[in-house]
Design an enzyme around this catalytic site. Structure first.
Site, PDB file in Angstrom:
ATOM      1  N   THR A  34       0.857  -1.192   0.000  1.00 36.19           N
ATOM      2  CA  THR A  34       0.000   0.000   0.000  1.00 36.19           C
ATOM      3  C   THR A  34       0.891   1.239   0.000  1.00 36.19           C
ATOM      4  OG1 THR A  34      -1.710  -1.195   1.196  1.00 36.19           O
ATOM      5  CG2 THR A  34      -1.769   1.200   1.369  1.00 36.19           C
ATOM      6  N   THR A  37       4.548   4.303  -3.434  1.00 36.40           N
ATOM      7  CA  THR A  37       5.603   3.558  -4.135  1.00 36.40           C
ATOM      8  C   THR A  37       5.029   2.243  -4.658  1.00 36.40           C
ATOM      9  OG1 THR A  37       7.066   4.486  -2.443  1.00 36.40           O
ATOM     10  CG2 THR A  37       8.056   2.954  -4.013  1.00 36.40           C
ATOM     11  N   ALA A  91       7.711   1.406   2.806  1.00 33.75           N
ATOM     12  CA  ALA A  91       8.016   1.566   4.236  1.00 33.75           C
ATOM     13  C   ALA A  91       8.173   3.051   4.537  1.00 33.75           C
ATOM     14  CB  ALA A  91       9.297   0.825   4.597  1.00 33.75           C
ATOM     15  N   ASP A  92       8.042   3.379   5.810  1.00 31.85           N
ATOM     16  CA  ASP A  92       8.224   4.778   6.240  1.00 31.85           C
ATOM     17  C   ASP A  92       9.628   5.032   6.770  1.00 31.85           C
ATOM     18  OD1 ASP A  92       5.466   5.660   5.742  1.00 31.85           O
ATOM     19  OD2 ASP A  92       5.018   4.103   7.199  1.00 31.85           O
ATOM     20  N   LYS A 102       6.312   0.947   9.538  1.00 32.25           N
ATOM     21  CA  LYS A 102       5.302   1.023   8.493  1.00 32.25           C
ATOM     22  C   LYS A 102       3.982   1.483   9.098  1.00 32.25           C
ATOM     23  CE  LYS A 102       4.725  -2.189   5.477  1.00 32.25           C
ATOM     24  NZ  LYS A 102       4.418  -1.133   4.501  1.00 32.25           N
ATOM     25  N   GLY A 103       3.048   1.823   8.220  1.00 29.73           N
ATOM     26  CA  GLY A 103       1.724   2.203   8.699  1.00 29.73           C
ATOM     27  C   GLY A 103       1.389   3.661   8.469  1.00 29.73           C
ATOM     28  N   GLY A 104       2.273   4.365   7.740  1.00 30.47           N
ATOM     29  CA  GLY A 104       1.991   5.765   7.405  1.00 30.47           C
ATOM     30  C   GLY A 104       0.667   5.902   6.667  1.00 30.47           C
ATOM     31  N   GLU A 111      -0.932  -5.270   6.267  1.00 31.46           N
ATOM     32  CA  GLU A 111       0.417  -5.367   5.682  1.00 31.46           C
ATOM     33  C   GLU A 111       1.264  -6.380   6.450  1.00 31.46           C
ATOM     34  OE1 GLU A 111       1.093  -0.911   3.803  1.00 31.46           O
ATOM     35  OE2 GLU A 111       1.591  -1.235   5.896  1.00 31.46           O
ATOM     36  N   LYS A 129      13.893   7.210   3.004  1.00 26.32           N
ATOM     37  CA  LYS A 129      13.378   6.306   4.043  1.00 26.32           C
ATOM     38  C   LYS A 129      14.497   5.622   4.832  1.00 26.32           C
ATOM     39  CE  LYS A 129       9.199   7.120   2.542  1.00 26.32           C
ATOM     40  NZ  LYS A 129       8.276   6.164   2.025  1.00 26.32           N
TER      41      LYS A 129
HETATM   42  C1  5RP Z   1       1.092   2.104   4.435  1.00 26.01           C
HETATM   43  C2  5RP Z   1       2.558   1.917   4.498  1.00 26.01           C
HETATM   44  C3  5RP Z   1       3.346   2.380   3.314  1.00 26.01           C
HETATM   45  O1  5RP Z   1       4.045   1.304   2.790  1.00 26.01           O
HETATM   46  C4  5RP Z   1       4.291   3.450   3.757  1.00 26.01           C
HETATM   47  O2  5RP Z   1       3.534   4.487   4.367  1.00 26.01           O
HETATM   48  C5  5RP Z   1       5.105   4.004   2.596  1.00 26.01           C
HETATM   49  O3  5RP Z   1       4.287   4.669   1.699  1.00 26.01           O
HETATM   50  P1  5RP Z   1       4.866   5.510   0.478  1.00 26.01           P
HETATM   51  O4  5RP Z   1       5.436   4.525  -0.478  1.00 26.01           O
HETATM   52  O5  5RP Z   1       3.661   6.247  -0.043  1.00 26.01           O
HETATM   53  O6  5RP Z   1       5.899   6.452   1.047  1.00 26.01           O
HETATM   54  O7  5RP Z   1       3.127   1.410   5.419  1.00 26.01           O
HETATM   55  O8  5RP Z   1       0.474   1.696   5.637  1.00 26.01           O
END
Ligand code: 5RP
Length: 231
Positions: A34, A37, A91-92, A102-104, A111, A129
């Site tokens: 999710t 990316t 990932a964040d 994770k979990g942004g 996930e 990141k």
């Molecule tokens: C969602 C997530 C995403 O993988 C994480 O936030 C990275 O997102 P992005 O690729 O938009 O930076 O953990 O719950």
């Protein structure tokens, strides 16, 4: 004069997503991540499926399921999946041991469940990141709505940190599984494993955004266009 080529954040993510399809093989069951990316990985996978590539995909969120269906990629549930060969997700934060926050995007529970059921777990992310120490990005903790303030107050007192209820449009943000998220601003997470165990032992906590010892490899995209696989 030397001009270095800097890509836009969108172009970097697209490049990472296009490159991530190198990890998938015909006939695989794939976990799809999710976020912005993972979006580009799904777009690249969709293009392969339109040319006859065969796969079935377990989404890590409702948002991802919609995207997969838009690309006409065959979707199955976690219960239906015999064994997930590989999961590709964002990932964040990523530390040098490839532990993650994770979990942004609020999808951490699904996930983690999909990643846990996967033989290989590939993280795709841009260089922003990569961190030396987890914790600058507020750690998401998914809690049931009932009594969430008790968990919030406990964490604030226990760690002396700000703990914010995640909101959307001035109301609590609701996860795909009907829960709330508490964003915990630790700044530095020293003992990630004991923190994760402690958080998950609190009644009302569903799971937290620490993904420890779960990552097989990371595909990193750099601002200059380079791509690198870690470790
Ligand atoms: C969602 C997530 C995403 O993988 C994480 O936030 C990275 O997102 P992005 O690729 O938009 O930076 O953990 O719950």
């Amino acid at each position: 004069m030397y001009f270095s080529c800097m890509l836009s954040p969108r172009d970097i993510k697209q490049r990472i997503g296009n490159s991530a399809v190198q990890f998938v093989e015909d006939g695989m069951t794939i976990g799809a991540g999710t976020g912005s990316t993972a979006y580009w990985f799904i777009a690249a996978l969709g293009s392969m499926v339109s040319k006859g590539f065969n796969c079935q995909v377990v989404p890590t969120s409702h948002q991802t399921e919609i995207l997969l269906r838009e690309h006409k990629i065959p979707v199955i549930t976690l219960n239906e999946a015999p064994q997930i060969d590989i999961t590709i997700d964002g990932a964040d934060e990523i530390d040098p041991q490839l532990n993650l926050i994770k979990g942004g995007g609020g999808a951490l529970l699904q996930e983690k469940m999909v990643a846990f059921s996967s033989r290989k777990r590939i993280i795709i992310a841009d260089e922003s990141k990569l961190v030396q120490q987890l914790g600058k990005f507020p750690l998401p903790v998914e809690v049931i709505a009932y009594g969430y303030k008790k968990v919030q107050t406990l964490l604030e007192r226990e760690f002396g940190i700000p703990v914010n209820l995640r909101t959307k449009d001035l109301s609590p943000f609701i996860t795909d599984h009907g829960h709330y998220i508490l964003d915990c601003s630790f700044q530095r997470i020293e003992k990630a494993e004991s923190l994760s165990n402690y958080l998950n032992s609190i009644p009302g906590v569903v799971d937290n955004g620490l993904f420890l010892n779960m990552t097989t490899a990371v595909l990193i995209g750099y601002n200059n266009g380079d791509l690198k696989i870690l470790p």
